[in-house]
Motif scaffolding. Structure first.
Motif, PDB file in Angstrom:
ATOM      1  N   LYS A   4       0.856  -1.184   0.000  1.00  0.00           N
ATOM      2  CA  LYS A   4       0.000   0.000   0.000  1.00  0.00           C
ATOM      3  C   LYS A   4       0.892   1.233   0.000  1.00  0.00           C
ATOM      4  O   LYS A   4       2.000   1.217   0.541  1.00  0.00           O
ATOM      5  CB  LYS A   4      -0.907   0.031   1.239  1.00  0.00           C
ATOM      6  N   PRO A   5       0.441   2.353  -0.559  1.00  0.00           N
ATOM      7  CA  PRO A   5       1.306   3.532  -0.658  1.00  0.00           C
ATOM      8  C   PRO A   5       1.475   4.320   0.636  1.00  0.00           C
ATOM      9  O   PRO A   5       2.405   5.118   0.754  1.00  0.00           O
ATOM     10  CB  PRO A   5       0.615   4.379  -1.717  1.00  0.00           C
ATOM     11  N   VAL A   6       0.585   4.101   1.612  1.00  0.00           N
ATOM     12  CA  VAL A   6       0.612   4.881   2.851  1.00  0.00           C
ATOM     13  C   VAL A   6       0.593   3.937   4.052  1.00  0.00           C
ATOM     14  O   VAL A   6      -0.177   2.969   4.073  1.00  0.00           O
ATOM     15  CB  VAL A   6      -0.595   5.846   2.927  1.00  0.00           C
ATOM     16  N   VAL A   7       1.436   4.234   5.038  1.00  0.00           N
ATOM     17  CA  VAL A   7       1.447   3.494   6.293  1.00  0.00           C
ATOM     18  C   VAL A   7       1.040   4.440   7.416  1.00  0.00           C
ATOM     19  O   VAL A   7       1.651   5.504   7.587  1.00  0.00           O
ATOM     20  CB  VAL A   7       2.832   2.900   6.607  1.00  0.00           C
ATOM     21  N   VAL A   8      -0.007   4.094   8.155  1.00  0.00           N
ATOM     22  CA  VAL A   8      -0.397   4.832   9.356  1.00  0.00           C
ATOM     23  C   VAL A   8       0.155   4.060  10.538  1.00  0.00           C
ATOM     24  O   VAL A   8      -0.339   2.976  10.876  1.00  0.00           O
ATOM     25  CB  VAL A   8      -1.927   4.969   9.471  1.00  0.00           C
ATOM     26  N   TYR A   9       1.191   4.587  11.156  1.00  0.00           N
ATOM     27  CA  TYR A   9       1.829   3.894  12.276  1.00  0.00           C
ATOM     28  C   TYR A   9       1.230   4.421  13.578  1.00  0.00           C
ATOM     29  O   TYR A   9       1.280   5.612  13.862  1.00  0.00           O
ATOM     30  CB  TYR A   9       3.334   4.121  12.236  1.00  0.00           C
ATOM     31  N   GLY A  10       0.661   3.508  14.349  1.00  0.00           N
ATOM     32  CA  GLY A  10      -0.105   3.894  15.528  1.00  0.00           C
ATOM     33  C   GLY A  10      -1.568   4.072  15.186  1.00  0.00           C
ATOM     34  O   GLY A  10      -2.264   4.903  15.768  1.00  0.00           O
ATOM     35  N   ALA A  11      -2.050   3.244  14.265  1.00  0.00           N
ATOM     36  CA  ALA A  11      -3.404   3.410  13.730  1.00  0.00           C
ATOM     37  C   ALA A  11      -4.498   3.104  14.735  1.00  0.00           C
ATOM     38  O   ALA A  11      -5.643   3.522  14.541  1.00  0.00           O
ATOM     39  CB  ALA A  11      -3.586   2.535  12.489  1.00  0.00           C
ATOM     40  N   SER A  12      -4.182   2.394  15.814  1.00  0.00           N
ATOM     41  CA  SER A  12      -5.226   2.042  16.784  1.00  0.00           C
ATOM     42  C   SER A  12      -5.512   3.167  17.773  1.00  0.00           C
ATOM     43  O   SER A  12      -6.487   3.108  18.517  1.00  0.00           O
ATOM     44  CB  SER A  12      -4.833   0.777  17.553  1.00  0.00           C
ATOM     45  N   GLY A  13      -4.680   4.212  17.803  1.00  0.00           N
ATOM     46  CA  GLY A  13      -4.889   5.326  18.718  1.00  0.00           C
ATOM     47  C   GLY A  13      -5.999   6.250  18.251  1.00  0.00           C
ATOM     48  O   GLY A  13      -6.528   6.130  17.146  1.00  0.00           O
ATOM     49  N   TYR A  14      -6.339   7.206  19.091  1.00  0.00           N
ATOM     50  CA  TYR A  14      -7.451   8.115  18.808  1.00  0.00           C
ATOM     51  C   TYR A  14      -7.238   8.859  17.485  1.00  0.00           C
ATOM     52  O   TYR A  14      -8.110   8.881  16.611  1.00  0.00           O
ATOM     53  CB  TYR A  14      -7.590   9.115  19.961  1.00  0.00           C
ATOM     54  N   VAL A  77       4.613   7.074   1.795  1.00  0.00           N
ATOM     55  CA  VAL A  77       4.428   7.996   2.911  1.00  0.00           C
ATOM     56  C   VAL A  77       4.175   7.208   4.191  1.00  0.00           C
ATOM     57  O   VAL A  77       3.414   6.231   4.177  1.00  0.00           O
ATOM     58  CB  VAL A  77       3.215   8.930   2.681  1.00  0.00           C
ATOM     59  N   VAL A  78       4.786   7.651   5.299  1.00  0.00           N
ATOM     60  CA  VAL A  78       4.422   7.132   6.611  1.00  0.00           C
ATOM     61  C   VAL A  78       3.875   8.284   7.445  1.00  0.00           C
ATOM     62  O   VAL A  78       4.465   9.367   7.509  1.00  0.00           O
ATOM     63  CB  VAL A  78       5.609   6.447   7.328  1.00  0.00           C
ATOM     64  N   LEU A  79       2.705   8.042   8.047  1.00  0.00           N
ATOM     65  CA  LEU A  79       2.062   9.008   8.934  1.00  0.00           C
ATOM     66  C   LEU A  79       2.189   8.445  10.346  1.00  0.00           C
ATOM     67  O   LEU A  79       1.556   7.449  10.690  1.00  0.00           O
ATOM     68  CB  LEU A  79       0.592   9.191   8.550  1.00  0.00           C
ATOM     69  N   ASN A  80       2.996   9.084  11.180  1.00  0.00           N
ATOM     70  CA  ASN A  80       3.345   8.543  12.489  1.00  0.00           C
ATOM     71  C   ASN A  80       2.574   9.231  13.607  1.00  0.00           C
ATOM     72  O   ASN A  80       2.598  10.448  13.723  1.00  0.00           O
ATOM     73  CB  ASN A  80       4.852   8.716  12.715  1.00  0.00           C
ATOM     74  N   THR A  81       1.896   8.431  14.429  1.00  0.00           N
ATOM     75  CA  THR A  81       1.174   8.985  15.580  1.00  0.00           C
ATOM     76  C   THR A  81       1.676   8.415  16.897  1.00  0.00           C
ATOM     77  O   THR A  81       1.049   8.611  17.936  1.00  0.00           O
ATOM     78  CB  THR A  81      -0.342   8.694  15.472  1.00  0.00           C
TER      79      THR A  81
END
Length: 374
Positions: A4-14, A77-81
């Motif tokens: 997939k082109p995007v990774v949401v790291y910490g996706a289970s958080g608010y 892209v990585v979106l880090n939370t």
């Protein structure tokens, strides 16, 4: 390796859930990643509206540079939370650089933003990659207001206030304590960082749209002084923030003072553990989904110079949704064209303040800015 082109790291958080929600609305395929597959699966299925129509997969990953690099490889892209970012951010940034992907995060930690600028910015720029920490309502919406005010020439000083209504998340509560106990909050004076007086207590601000004077704090110093440090237009930046709940604002310095006193003499890992425990006493449960009648936001930026003044106010709602949208739009935009600036860059520097404002307005999250020019 991600397909997939995007990774949401910490996706289970608010905030991670909200990012996934808006990625679905932008029709962007994504990986919902984190350290617990069962928690991730439950979060997606139970808390992300319309997830059954999204193109996504759930991936459990160890928080380690090698494992994260393997996951990010193949993505764009990585979106880090995952915070606190000063503690957990380096592995994610280093993995993003190794995998050749753009990086954004939602940090509220000024010291982490400075680290990104000074330690990693040049390497990301050399690789043609974006490194954009602090892409979030509490910083980016205020930056949009500041940029609109700075459209008037000859202004070199920014006085920014950021307020919102509702309860902080677990992660936001931890950030408040970690910022206060482990770092100095700084503002920008003549292009140099200057620490706020830690003994100053509350600042009293006149807030547009209400008669009552509001209580504010440096809130870690915010990202704004870092973003503008090397901007030739701006020499001075001071940002303050808070919540509209006066009782909570009165309690924050007492909570922080107690946490600082309780962690004196501890090693860094002991401090993190003790501060996390204190934060859990303040907020230990996921807050409810935002209510637009309660969760309001207000971003105010005064820009001034020797012979001019401009004031921009942006009223909005659901600040965490604003953050989710900003993150999702960043990924959506990066999949279609390069950012306006590579290396270390704020949201407005990377995507344009008018472009970001247009997205927030099109989703009904902010009003048309109110601009006053003297």
């Amino acid at each position: 390796m991600s397909n997939k082109p995007v990774v949401v790291y910490g996706a289970s958080g608010y905030t991670g859930r909200l990012i996934c929600e808006y990625l679905r609305e932008y029709n962007v395929p994504f990986v919902a990643a984190g350290r617990d597959e069962d928690k991730l699966t439950d979060s997606m299925q139970s808390w992300v509206p319309g997830i059954e129509t999204a193109n996504y997969e759930v991936v459990e990953v160890e928080h380690e540079v090698g494992a994260l690099t393997d996951l990010f490889s193949g993505a764009s892209v990585v979106l880090n939370t995952v915070g606190p970012f000063s503690r957990f951010g380096p592995e994610v940034v280093e993995a993003a650089l190794a995998a050749g992907v753009h990086y954004t995060d939602t940090t509220g930690e000024q010291d982490w933003v400075i680290t990104c600028d000074e330690k990693y910015g040049a390497d990301f720029a050399a690789a043609g990659l974006l490194l954009s920490p602090g892409l979030a309502q509490m910083y980016t919406t205020g930056e949009i207001a500041a940029e609109i005010a700075l459209e008037q020439p000859g202004l070199d000083t920014l006085d920014i206030a950021v307020f919102w209504g509702g309860s902080p998340t677990i992660a936001s509560t931890q950030t408040i304590l970690f910022n206060a106990a482990l770092t100095e909050a700084k503002y920008l004076e003549q292009n140099a960082y200057v620490p706020f007086d830690p003994e100053a207590g509350h600042y009293h601000l006149n807030i547009p749209g209400q008669h009552e004077v509001a209580l504010a704090l440096p809130w870690g110093g915010t990202s704004h002084p870092v973003w503008y440090k090397n901007d030739p237009r701006v020499a001075n930046v001071r940002a303050l923030g808070g919540v509209f709940n006066r009782g909570l604002m009165l309690a924050v310095p007492q909570i922080v003072a107690g946490a600082i006193q309780a962690t004196e003499g501890m090693g860094i890992e002991e401090k993190y553990a003790a501060l996390a425990a204190t934060a859990s006493q303040v907020m230990s449960e996921m807050p409810p989904r935002e209510n637009p009648r309660i969760n309001k936001s207000m971003d105010s930026a005064h820009a001034s110079g020797p012979l001019g003044r401009a004031h921009c106010v942006i009223h909005g709602r659901e600040n965490y949704k604003q953050t989710g949208l900003l993150q999702a739009y960043a990924a959506y935009a990066l999949l279609q064209q390069p950012p306006k600036k590579v290396g270390f860059a704020s949201g407005c520097q990377a995507f344009g303040h008018r472009e970001l404002l247009g997205q927030l307005m099109s989703f009904g999250l902010v009003q048309q800015p109110v601009l006053t020019i003297d």
